[in-house]
Each structure stands twice: as structure tokens, then as C-alpha cells.
Design a protein around this motif. Structure first.
Motif, PDB file in Angstrom:
ATOM      1  N   PRO A   1      -4.563 -10.919  38.796  1.00  0.00           N
ATOM      2  CA  PRO A   1      -4.470  -9.876  37.999  1.00  0.00           C
ATOM      3  C   PRO A   1      -5.886 -10.059  36.951  1.00  0.00           C
ATOM      4  CG  PRO A   1      -2.534 -10.991  37.961  1.00  0.00           C
ATOM      5  CD  PRO A   1      -3.538 -11.847  38.697  1.00  0.00           C
ATOM      6  N   ARG A   2      -6.328  -8.777  36.861  1.00  0.00           N
ATOM      7  CA  ARG A   2      -7.812  -8.584  35.818  1.00  0.00           C
ATOM      8  C   ARG A   2      -7.558  -9.319  34.465  1.00  0.00           C
ATOM      9  NH1 ARG A   2     -12.087  -5.134  35.669  1.00  0.00           N
ATOM     10  NH2 ARG A   2     -11.417  -3.968  37.488  1.00  0.00           N
ATOM     11  N   SER A   3      -6.397  -9.032  33.978  1.00  0.00           N
ATOM     12  CA  SER A   3      -6.164  -9.666  32.556  1.00  0.00           C
ATOM     13  C   SER A   3      -6.135 -11.263  32.662  1.00  0.00           C
ATOM     14  CB  SER A   3      -4.721  -9.099  32.291  1.00  0.00           C
ATOM     15  OG  SER A   3      -3.745  -9.469  33.055  1.00  0.00           O
ATOM     16  N   LEU A   4      -5.715 -11.659  33.705  1.00  0.00           N
ATOM     17  CA  LEU A   4      -5.536 -13.173  33.761  1.00  0.00           C
ATOM     18  C   LEU A   4      -7.018 -13.733  33.959  1.00  0.00           C
ATOM     19  CD1 LEU A   4      -3.858 -15.789  34.231  1.00  0.00           C
ATOM     20  CD2 LEU A   4      -3.996 -15.309  36.509  1.00  0.00           C
ATOM     21  N   VAL A   5      -7.691 -12.900  34.822  1.00  0.00           N
ATOM     22  CA  VAL A   5      -9.299 -13.548  35.118  1.00  0.00           C
ATOM     23  C   VAL A   5      -9.913 -13.526  33.642  1.00  0.00           C
ATOM     24  CG1 VAL A   5     -11.329 -13.120  36.333  1.00  0.00           C
ATOM     25  CG2 VAL A   5      -8.941 -12.682  37.402  1.00  0.00           C
ATOM     26  N   LYS A   6      -9.746 -12.212  32.962  1.00  0.00           N
ATOM     27  CA  LYS A   6     -10.561 -12.296  31.756  1.00  0.00           C
ATOM     28  C   LYS A   6     -10.327 -13.436  30.790  1.00  0.00           C
ATOM     29  CE  LYS A   6     -10.958  -7.109  31.408  1.00  0.00           C
ATOM     30  NZ  LYS A   6     -10.451  -5.907  30.619  1.00  0.00           N
ATOM     31  N   ARG A   7      -9.065 -13.779  30.865  1.00  0.00           N
ATOM     32  CA  ARG A   7      -8.737 -14.896  29.937  1.00  0.00           C
ATOM     33  C   ARG A   7      -9.356 -16.083  30.294  1.00  0.00           C
ATOM     34  NH1 ARG A   7      -2.718 -15.638  28.035  1.00  0.00           N
ATOM     35  NH2 ARG A   7      -3.006 -13.728  27.307  1.00  0.00           N
ATOM     36  N   TYR A   8      -9.446 -16.479  31.637  1.00  0.00           N
ATOM     37  CA  TYR A   8     -10.038 -17.649  32.142  1.00  0.00           C
ATOM     38  C   TYR A   8     -11.674 -17.835  32.062  1.00  0.00           C
ATOM     39  CZ  TYR A   8      -6.294 -20.024  34.372  1.00  0.00           C
ATOM     40  OH  TYR A   8      -4.906 -20.806  34.814  1.00  0.00           O
ATOM     41  N   ILE A   9     -12.122 -16.477  32.175  1.00  0.00           N
ATOM     42  CA  ILE A   9     -13.455 -16.352  31.706  1.00  0.00           C
ATOM     43  C   ILE A   9     -13.767 -16.670  30.496  1.00  0.00           C
ATOM     44  CG2 ILE A   9     -15.535 -14.794  31.553  1.00  0.00           C
ATOM     45  CD1 ILE A   9     -14.503 -13.374  34.148  1.00  0.00           C
ATOM     46  N   LEU A  10     -12.799 -15.932  29.472  1.00  0.00           N
ATOM     47  CA  LEU A  10     -13.098 -16.357  28.131  1.00  0.00           C
ATOM     48  C   LEU A  10     -13.081 -18.006  27.569  1.00  0.00           C
ATOM     49  CD1 LEU A  10     -11.202 -13.281  26.334  1.00  0.00           C
ATOM     50  CD2 LEU A  10     -13.873 -13.726  26.185  1.00  0.00           C
ATOM     51  N   ASN A  11     -12.248 -18.393  28.466  1.00  0.00           N
ATOM     52  CA  ASN A  11     -12.121 -20.011  28.439  1.00  0.00           C
ATOM     53  C   ASN A  11     -13.067 -20.858  29.100  1.00  0.00           C
ATOM     54  OD1 ASN A  11      -9.812 -19.599  26.684  1.00  0.00           O
ATOM     55  ND2 ASN A  11      -8.400 -19.797  28.445  1.00  0.00           N
ATOM     56  N   GLY A  12     -14.228 -20.258  29.711  1.00  0.00           N
ATOM     57  CA  GLY A  12     -15.315 -20.723  30.158  1.00  0.00           C
ATOM     58  C   GLY A  12     -15.262 -21.120  31.476  1.00  0.00           C
ATOM     59  N   SER A  13     -14.169 -20.493  32.305  1.00  0.00           N
ATOM     60  CA  SER A  13     -14.412 -20.664  33.711  1.00  0.00           C
ATOM     61  C   SER A  13     -15.358 -19.681  34.527  1.00  0.00           C
ATOM     62  CB  SER A  13     -12.962 -20.142  34.430  1.00  0.00           C
ATOM     63  OG  SER A  13     -11.967 -20.884  34.077  1.00  0.00           O
TER      64      SER A  13
END
Length: 290
Positions: A236-248
Motif C-alpha cells: 500500500p502507498r500509505s505504508l510505503v510513505k511511512r517506511y520512507i519517512l522512517n529512513g527506508s
């Protein structure tokens, strides 16, 4: 018949082990074993197959499980209808998928717990197909699944719409084309996961056969390996955004091939809707506002 024996039997069936039921109910294993033996003596049949990994229900065991669910649900319904107490209480066994737990479930569960602190929630992780079967077999009161799965015995309630996107890390993404996916590794949950099915269907539609498929049991493992450059997945896009914000280190690839999926909550039609389950359903229907 001792109704406690039925409750213990349900716990054994749910945990697929005597030790698991003992831990859940905080009973001695010998007590659990004695109670099961009492049921088998009463019905003059074998209810469980014992093996090294735990226990498996016999055909008669599955029949008893279905009846015990109906019996205990009727008793719960009777208690709720007859008692004058307005307090919402009881126990709910709910299945969830990891992506829902990572994005949407915490707010829902937190809000539910604050509103109804007397309700005991037991949450079990699984893939969509496993949750679907567990609800059908009376092992769960309800469960979240990705995408609708229709069945005459089930009612589905929409929770939230999600957009699935293809992702890899930035290094792998450089110059990647559809045909190069033939040489990629795809990272997925075990079979029965709806997101995996969406990814496999997309690849099949493009005549793509990935070099390797790697299965994982946890969301963090998949996302960590994608971020490290091991391969490609669909999330899910919303999940990916969260991981990117956390440095992934993640990058969206092939934007025109995004896929929509709806997270649903399912429960049996013939199951008594307890006040607790009714309140949870009300909150699920407002899922998009959580």
C-alpha cells in the motif's frame, strides 16, 4: 454437560495444542487434558489427533467445534439480553493482516479500547486466506482481509480503500524496465496473501516470470530486504510513505500499474452479533475517518 469443557475445547482447537490452551486459559496442562478426555468419554468418540506439533481436530471434533460455537454464542446472547447491565464487555477474537496492523489498526483498536475497556480483544495475525478460513471455521469472531472474498456464510464490511504500488530500492530502480523484472526477485508473504496475488496477477498479465520468489513471515522483513536492494514487492502507498519517512530506501516504480484494493472486515452470518462486536463494526464502517 459442563460448558467449561466446551470453552476449553474451543481454546485447544484455536491454539492447535494443549499447551497453547493451558497458557491462554492459565490452567495446568493436565487439567486441559482431563477436560478433553471427559468430552471424548461423554460423546464416545475421538475429538483430537495428538502429534508432535500439537493437535488436529477429527471430523467429529470439527462438528463439535461448530456446535460449541453456536451454544456458547446463544448463552452469551442470553446473558446480554437478560442482564440489566449496560456495560459493553466480553471477548472478541479478531484476525488481522500485517499491513492493516501497521497502518490502520492501531488507531481503531486504541479508540475501541478507550471506549469499551471491559472488552477483551485477542488479535491474531494471518494472511487474508487464512483469516477467511478461520472465520468460516468459527476460530475467529471476525477478521480483516485484503479484497473481497465472497461466501454465502459471510458478511463483509468495508474498512478502507488502499492503493498498491510496485517498489524497490533506488539503486535497483535506476533504468529498470518491465522486461528486466524477469531477472528480479520478488519479495512476498506466504501463499494466501492478497497482495502477493495482486503482484503475481500483474506479472502474469505482462508475461513476466521473475527469476526468484522469496517468502517472508513478517512485513518488516520484506520491507527491510526491499530497502537493501534484494528485489521488488507490491505494498500500500500509505505504508510505503511511512517506511520512507522512517529512513527506508524505497522507490515507486511503474506508476501506471498501480492496483486498488479494499480492506474488508468479515464475520459469519449465523454468528450472534454481541454488543462488543456490534460496536466494533460501527467503528469499522467509519474506518476511512480514523
Amino acid at each position: 454437560m459442563d460448558l467449561l469443557n466446551l470453552e476449553i475445547f474451543q481454546s485447544v482447537a484455536r491454539n492447535q495444542s494443549i499447551s497453547g490452551a493451558a497458557k491462554e486459559l492459565q490452567y495446568a496442562q493436565s487439567n486441559i487434558t482431563t477436560r478433553i478426555q471427559q468430552l471424548e468419554a461423554e460423546f464416545e468418540t475421538t475429538l483430537l489427533y495428538r502429534h508432535n506439533r500439537g493437535v488436529t481436530l477429527t471430523d467429529k471434533g470439527h462438528t463439535l467445534l461448530a456446535y460449541s460455537e453456536r451454544i456458547l454464542s446463544l448463552i452469551e446472547e442470553m446473558n446480554n439480553e437478560v442482564t440489566d447491565s449496560q456495560t459493553i464487555k466480553g471477548k472478541l477474537n479478531i484476525g488481522y493482516i500485517e499491513t492493516t496492523a501497521a497502518i490502520r489498526l492501531p488507531k481503531l483498536i486504541s479508540k475501541f479500547h478507550k471506549s469499551f475497556p471491559k472488552v477483551e480483544l485477542a488479535l491474531t495475525s494471518g494472511v487474508s486466506e487464512g483469516n477467511f478460513n478461520a472465520v468460516l471455521q468459527h476460530e475467529l469472531d471476525g477478521a480483516f482481509i485484503a479484497d473481497a472474498i465472497y461466501h454465502d456464510d459471510l458478511i463483509q464490511t468495508k474498512f478502507v480503500d488502499e492503493e498498491l504500488i510496485l517498489i524497490t530500492n533506488t539503486q535497483v530502480a535506476q533504468g529498470i524496465t518491465l522486461d528486466k523484472l524477469n531477472n528480479c526477485t520478488i519479495l512476498v508473504f506466504h501463499k494466501g496473501c492478497a497482495y502477493r496475488k495482486k503482484l503475481e496477477d500483474f506479472l502474469h498479465s505482462q508475461w513476466i516470470v521473475p527469476k526468484k520468489t522469496m517468502e517472508f513471515g513478517s512485513l518488516d522483513a520484506i520491507m527491510g530486504c526491499v530497502s537493501a536492494g534484494l528485489g521488488v514487492t507490491m505494498m500500500p502507498r500509505s505504508l510505503v510513505k511511512r517506511y520512507i519517512l522512517n529512513g527506508s530506501d524505497l522507490q515507486h516504480i511503474f506508476p501506471k500499474f498501480n492496483v486498488n484494493v479494499t480492506t474488508m472486515f468479515i464475520h459469519r452470518k449465523d454468528k450472534y452479533i454481541s454488543p462488543a462486536l456490534s460496536k466494533l463494526l460501527d467503528m469499522i464502517k467509519k474506518g476511512s475517518s480514523l
